[in-house]
Design a protein around this motif. Structure first.
Motif, PDB file in Angstrom:
ATOM      1  N   ALA A 212       3.642  -8.218  -1.097  1.00  0.00           N
ATOM      2  CA  ALA A 212       3.116  -6.868  -1.311  1.00  0.00           C
ATOM      3  C   ALA A 212       1.930  -6.615  -0.401  1.00  0.00           C
ATOM      4  O   ALA A 212       1.115  -7.504  -0.153  1.00  0.00           O
ATOM      5  CB  ALA A 212       2.694  -6.684  -2.765  1.00  0.00           C
ATOM      6  N   GLN A 213       1.847  -5.381   0.086  1.00  0.00           N
ATOM      7  CA  GLN A 213       0.711  -4.947   0.894  1.00  0.00           C
ATOM      8  C   GLN A 213      -0.279  -4.229  -0.019  1.00  0.00           C
ATOM      9  O   GLN A 213       0.043  -3.205  -0.618  1.00  0.00           O
ATOM     10  CB  GLN A 213       1.173  -3.999   1.997  1.00  0.00           C
ATOM     11  CG  GLN A 213       0.059  -3.455   2.874  1.00  0.00           C
ATOM     12  CD  GLN A 213      -0.366  -4.441   3.937  1.00  0.00           C
ATOM     13  OE1 GLN A 213       0.461  -5.046   4.599  1.00  0.00           O
ATOM     14  NE2 GLN A 213      -1.664  -4.612   4.103  1.00  0.00           N
ATOM     15  N   LEU A 214      -1.480  -4.773  -0.132  1.00  0.00           N
ATOM     16  CA  LEU A 214      -2.543  -4.122  -0.887  1.00  0.00           C
ATOM     17  C   LEU A 214      -3.609  -3.639   0.083  1.00  0.00           C
ATOM     18  O   LEU A 214      -3.574  -3.938   1.268  1.00  0.00           O
ATOM     19  CB  LEU A 214      -3.138  -5.083  -1.921  1.00  0.00           C
ATOM     20  CG  LEU A 214      -2.163  -5.655  -2.951  1.00  0.00           C
ATOM     21  CD1 LEU A 214      -2.897  -6.564  -3.933  1.00  0.00           C
ATOM     22  CD2 LEU A 214      -1.438  -4.543  -3.704  1.00  0.00           C
ATOM     23  N   GLY A 215      -4.571  -2.886  -0.426  1.00  0.00           N
ATOM     24  CA  GLY A 215      -5.623  -2.378   0.442  1.00  0.00           C
ATOM     25  C   GLY A 215      -6.463  -1.357  -0.271  1.00  0.00           C
ATOM     26  O   GLY A 215      -6.448  -1.263  -1.508  1.00  0.00           O
ATOM     27  N   ALA A 216      -7.210  -0.579   0.497  1.00  0.00           N
ATOM     28  CA  ALA A 216      -8.115   0.412  -0.073  1.00  0.00           C
ATOM     29  C   ALA A 216      -7.358   1.341  -1.014  1.00  0.00           C
ATOM     30  O   ALA A 216      -6.339   1.921  -0.650  1.00  0.00           O
ATOM     31  CB  ALA A 216      -8.782   1.209   1.044  1.00  0.00           C
ATOM     32  N   GLY A 217      -7.840   1.458  -2.237  1.00  0.00           N
ATOM     33  CA  GLY A 217      -7.228   2.347  -3.209  1.00  0.00           C
ATOM     34  C   GLY A 217      -6.067   1.758  -3.966  1.00  0.00           C
ATOM     35  O   GLY A 217      -5.498   2.422  -4.833  1.00  0.00           O
TER      36      GLY A 217
END
Length: 454
Positions: free
Chosen positions: A181-186
């Protein structure tokens, strides 16, 4: 070596940037003649098709695109062209064979870009029959072998853009992890059932030892972010998992290397503080997969940080000097507050009445929205024991029979590939829910560094 083969594959895919033409055909004044190309080949003529080894079919889509709309229909033909394999291998220094025709099919060999439009209907390369036939998987596509499928525009009523008229699909049915999974800001992962008292959350409280571990790939280490009020906020923390100001695995901190792992045990159940000390030689690098783990045991007073199964930092005589029921580690404190609300005795109020606003366990978030994990994650786990180095090394990429081990508090493979719910494979069933839509990137393959090939 298997790892060397994986590195070669990644290197070949990365080399394509130098092959891209510089001419800008999208200018509004149409100073150049119109051209047609394959949309996926515009940025890279090499497209990874790395396939999970349990899938029998796998699709890759593409379309034909014009630089700008035409005043009449544009007709074109596309085909799989085995003769281009030799060109690819010569260009990239590989020796990969053409994929056998029984494993692929094009949805169509013609396409039309309607007048006034710039994009054709979607075409699909179907990769099929990957598991072979029967329980024995007779004729299955071999694991961990790499093949090529060149798809090219063969005829068109307008000229083709030579640098983007062919796409090379690099096909590999992999025994490695191919989904993350790609996570990040928000975006981060919440665990609603950990806020409610019950069978899901009870095992997360009253602990005397903990292990956190995960596979992570940092795209960019936190530096700064724009807050909701439009101000720029300096950030030095990338949150991996845990409970803020209690027991948290993160990367970076104020007056600390922003690329170095830090295990923050500031809570009542640990009190060993921030570990280890600042040391730039322990920094991680962006653009690389790591297995990271940290352990703490009240009984031995030992704190450890591991990277790729190797002991990076060790602290002894750390944290609490004595153990009691009041010093247990509680990772689901709001569940204890929920217990108090349902059982509002004076004793429960004294113990749990202050937990209503307690920090929660997250993956990819800690104090606020501005300390994200800017990258990819897979195989995240929480244990109620301090795992040994051998256990960590041998099981970095999979836990067998996870539903039978009561010490495995949470196990999120991040192998869904779609949707916003992350299944918990432990016996406790605390599924994660993403704050916003999860991005599931293509082309993921995480080499198993704890395996060697003779």
């Amino acid at each position: 070596m298997k790892t060397r083969k994986n590195m070669l594959l990644l290197a070949c895919i990365g080399m394509v940037a130098v092959q891209t033409a510089c001419t800008d055909y999208s200018a509004d004044d149409h100073k150049f003649g119109n051209v047609v190309y394959l949309d996926v080949a515009k940025t890279s003529e090499v497209q990874a098709a790395t396939i999970k080894n349990t899938l029998d079919v796998f699709d890759r889509t593409f379309a034909a695109t014009l630089a700008y709309p035409s005043d009449q229909d544009v007709m074109l033909s596309v085909t799989v062209d085995p003769s281009l394999v030799e060109r690819y291998n010569a260009r990239y220094g590989t020796s990969w064979p053409m994929l056998d025709a029984k494993y692929y099919a094009l949805s169509a060999e013609t396409a039309t870009i309607a007048a006034g439009k710039t994009t054709s209907e979607t075409l699909t390369l179907h990769l099929q029959n990957l598991l072979g036939e029967g329980a024995g998987q007779t004729g299955a596509l071999p694991l961990d072998e790499t093949y090529l499928v060149p798809v090219t525009i063969t005829q068109s009523s307008v000229p083709t853009l030579a640098t983007s008229s062919t796409v090379y699909y690099v096909v590999k049915r992999s025994s490695n992890i191919t989904v993350a999974a790609q996570l990040g800001a928000g975006n981060w992962i919440n665990f609603p059932t950990l806020d409610k008292y019950g069978a899901n959350s009870s095992a997360w409280n009253g602990l005397t030892a903990v292990t956190y571990e995960a596979l992570i790939y940092i795209d960019q280490f936190a530096t700064s972010t724009v807050t909701s009020d439009g101000n720029t906020n300096a950030v030095n923390i990338s949150s991996v998992m845990g409970v803020e100001q209690y027991l948290l695995l993160r990367i970076g901190d104020t007056n600390f290397e922003r690329q170095q792992l830090q295990f923050d045990g500031s809570g009542a159940g640990s009190k060993f503080g921030k570990f280890p000390e600042r040391n730039a030689t322990k920094n991680l690098s962006a653009g690389q997969w790591y297995h990271v783990a940290c352990t703490y045991d009240q009984a031995t007073r030992r704190v450890c940080v591991y990277v790729n199964g190797e002991l990076q930092s060790e602290g002894t005589e750390m944290g609490l000097t004595s153990m009691s029921e009041d010093t247990r580690i509680n990772l689901a404190m709001r569940a204890l507050y929920d217990f108090y609300l349902k059982n509002p005795t004076p004793d429960n109020e004294k113990k749990y009445g202050g937990f209503g606003d307690a920090y929660q366990f997250f993956i990819g978030r800690s104090y606020d929205d501005y300390r994200p994990l800017n990258g990819k994650i897979a195989e995240a786990r929480v244990w109620s024991v301090a795992r040994t180095q051998q256990q960590i090394w041998e099981n970095m990429y999979e836990i067998a029979n996870p539903e039978t081990d009561p010490t495995l508090l949470g196990y999120w493979k991040f192998n869904e590939g779609a949707g916003n719910t992350v299944k918990d494979y432990s016996m406790y069933g605390n599924d994660g829910v993403a704050e916003t839509d999860i991005v599931w990137p293509d082309g993921i393959e995480i080499p198993k560094i704890n395996e060697t090939e003779e």
